[in-house]
Write a protein that holds these residues in place. Structure first.
Motif, PDB file in Angstrom:
ATOM      1  N   ALA A  35       4.779  -7.153   4.396  1.00  0.00           N
ATOM      2  CA  ALA A  35       5.220  -6.025   3.743  1.00  0.00           C
ATOM      3  C   ALA A  35       5.213  -4.367   4.504  1.00  0.00           C
ATOM      4  O   ALA A  35       6.297  -3.931   4.688  1.00  0.00           O
ATOM      5  CB  ALA A  35       4.434  -5.540   2.489  1.00  0.00           C
ATOM      6  N   ALA A  36       4.166  -4.616   5.418  1.00  0.00           N
ATOM      7  CA  ALA A  36       3.971  -3.276   6.284  1.00  0.00           C
ATOM      8  C   ALA A  36       4.930  -3.288   7.195  1.00  0.00           C
ATOM      9  O   ALA A  36       5.546  -2.249   7.490  1.00  0.00           O
ATOM     10  CB  ALA A  36       2.440  -3.326   6.891  1.00  0.00           C
ATOM     11  N   ARG A  37       5.223  -4.266   7.827  1.00  0.00           N
ATOM     12  CA  ARG A  37       6.250  -4.508   9.125  1.00  0.00           C
ATOM     13  C   ARG A  37       7.876  -4.136   8.217  1.00  0.00           C
ATOM     14  O   ARG A  37       8.317  -3.288   9.036  1.00  0.00           O
ATOM     15  CB  ARG A  37       6.290  -5.927   9.745  1.00  0.00           C
ATOM     16  N   THR A  38       7.952  -4.868   7.137  1.00  0.00           N
ATOM     17  CA  THR A  38       9.269  -4.473   6.362  1.00  0.00           C
ATOM     18  C   THR A  38       9.437  -3.099   6.115  1.00  0.00           C
ATOM     19  O   THR A  38      10.496  -2.215   6.400  1.00  0.00           O
ATOM     20  CB  THR A  38       9.459  -5.309   5.429  1.00  0.00           C
ATOM     21  N   ILE A  39       8.385  -2.281   5.694  1.00  0.00           N
ATOM     22  CA  ILE A  39       8.684  -0.881   5.348  1.00  0.00           C
ATOM     23  C   ILE A  39       8.613  -0.109   6.627  1.00  0.00           C
ATOM     24  O   ILE A  39       9.429   0.897   6.639  1.00  0.00           O
ATOM     25  CB  ILE A  39       7.263  -0.510   4.492  1.00  0.00           C
ATOM     26  N   VAL A  62       2.187   3.747   0.429  1.00  0.00           N
ATOM     27  CA  VAL A  62       0.687   4.010   0.061  1.00  0.00           C
ATOM     28  C   VAL A  62       0.209   2.781  -0.425  1.00  0.00           C
ATOM     29  O   VAL A  62      -1.206   2.656  -0.078  1.00  0.00           O
ATOM     30  CB  VAL A  62       0.651   5.092  -0.953  1.00  0.00           C
ATOM     31  N   ASP A  63       0.683   1.889  -1.098  1.00  0.00           N
ATOM     32  CA  ASP A  63      -0.033   0.664  -1.424  1.00  0.00           C
ATOM     33  C   ASP A  63      -0.324  -0.214  -0.212  1.00  0.00           C
ATOM     34  O   ASP A  63      -1.359  -0.933  -0.183  1.00  0.00           O
ATOM     35  CB  ASP A  63       1.020  -0.241  -2.363  1.00  0.00           C
ATOM     36  N   VAL A  64       0.614  -0.378   0.559  1.00  0.00           N
ATOM     37  CA  VAL A  64       0.531  -1.184   1.641  1.00  0.00           C
ATOM     38  C   VAL A  64      -0.741  -0.398   2.627  1.00  0.00           C
ATOM     39  O   VAL A  64      -1.553  -1.259   3.235  1.00  0.00           O
ATOM     40  CB  VAL A  64       1.576  -1.076   2.696  1.00  0.00           C
ATOM     41  N   LEU A  65      -0.750   0.830   2.812  1.00  0.00           N
ATOM     42  CA  LEU A  65      -1.727   1.521   3.769  1.00  0.00           C
ATOM     43  C   LEU A  65      -3.154   1.259   2.864  1.00  0.00           C
ATOM     44  O   LEU A  65      -4.220   1.217   3.668  1.00  0.00           O
ATOM     45  CB  LEU A  65      -1.589   3.026   3.831  1.00  0.00           C
ATOM     46  N   ASP A  66      -3.224   1.431   1.516  1.00  0.00           N
ATOM     47  CA  ASP A  66      -4.370   1.208   0.690  1.00  0.00           C
ATOM     48  C   ASP A  66      -4.895  -0.349   1.028  1.00  0.00           C
ATOM     49  O   ASP A  66      -6.282  -0.456   1.429  1.00  0.00           O
ATOM     50  CB  ASP A  66      -4.173   1.364  -0.562  1.00  0.00           C
ATOM     51  N   ALA A  67      -4.072  -1.313   1.049  1.00  0.00           N
ATOM     52  CA  ALA A  67      -4.666  -2.685   1.246  1.00  0.00           C
ATOM     53  C   ALA A  67      -4.934  -2.962   2.528  1.00  0.00           C
ATOM     54  O   ALA A  67      -6.069  -3.550   2.925  1.00  0.00           O
ATOM     55  CB  ALA A  67      -3.236  -3.624   0.790  1.00  0.00           C
ATOM     56  N   LEU A  68      -4.351  -2.333   3.650  1.00  0.00           N
ATOM     57  CA  LEU A  68      -4.605  -2.608   5.026  1.00  0.00           C
ATOM     58  C   LEU A  68      -5.926  -1.863   5.367  1.00  0.00           C
ATOM     59  O   LEU A  68      -6.858  -2.460   6.247  1.00  0.00           O
ATOM     60  CB  LEU A  68      -3.464  -2.009   6.053  1.00  0.00           C
TER      61      LEU A  68
END
Length: 71
Positions: A35-39, A62-68
Motif C-alpha cells: 500500500a505504501a509503495r502504491t501510494i 496517514v493510515d499507512v504511515l501510522d502502520a509503518l
C-alpha cells in the motif's frame, strides 16, 4: 492536462465531475508495504481498497504511515 483536470474538479457541480475515473486501487489482502509503495508511486493521498472488484474501504497516506511506524 493536469491543470484542466483540476479546473474541471474545482468547478464541479456533481459527484461524477469530481471523481477520478479508473483509479489506482489495491486488494484488501495486500500488505501495508505494498500500500505504501502504491501510494508513493501514484502520488495520491488515498487508495481505494477492493475485494473481488468491489470497493470495501479506503486507505490514506496517514493510515499507512501510522502502520509503518508501529512496526
Amino acid at each position: 492536462s493536469h491543470f484542466e483536470e483540476r479546473l474541471r474538479k474545482a468547478t464541479a457541480a456533481l459527484a461524477r465531475d469530481l471523481m477520478t475515473e479508473n483509479p489506482v486501487t489495491i486488494e484488501a489482502d495486500a500488505s501495508v508495504h505494498e500500500a505504501a509503495r502504491t501510494i508513493a508511486r501514484s502520488k495520491h493521498n488515498r487508495l481505494p481498497v477492493v475485494e473481488h472488484g468491489r470497493l470495501v474501504g479506503v486507505v490514506t497516506r496517514v493510515d499507512v504511515l501510522d502502520a509503518l511506524t508501529r512496526e
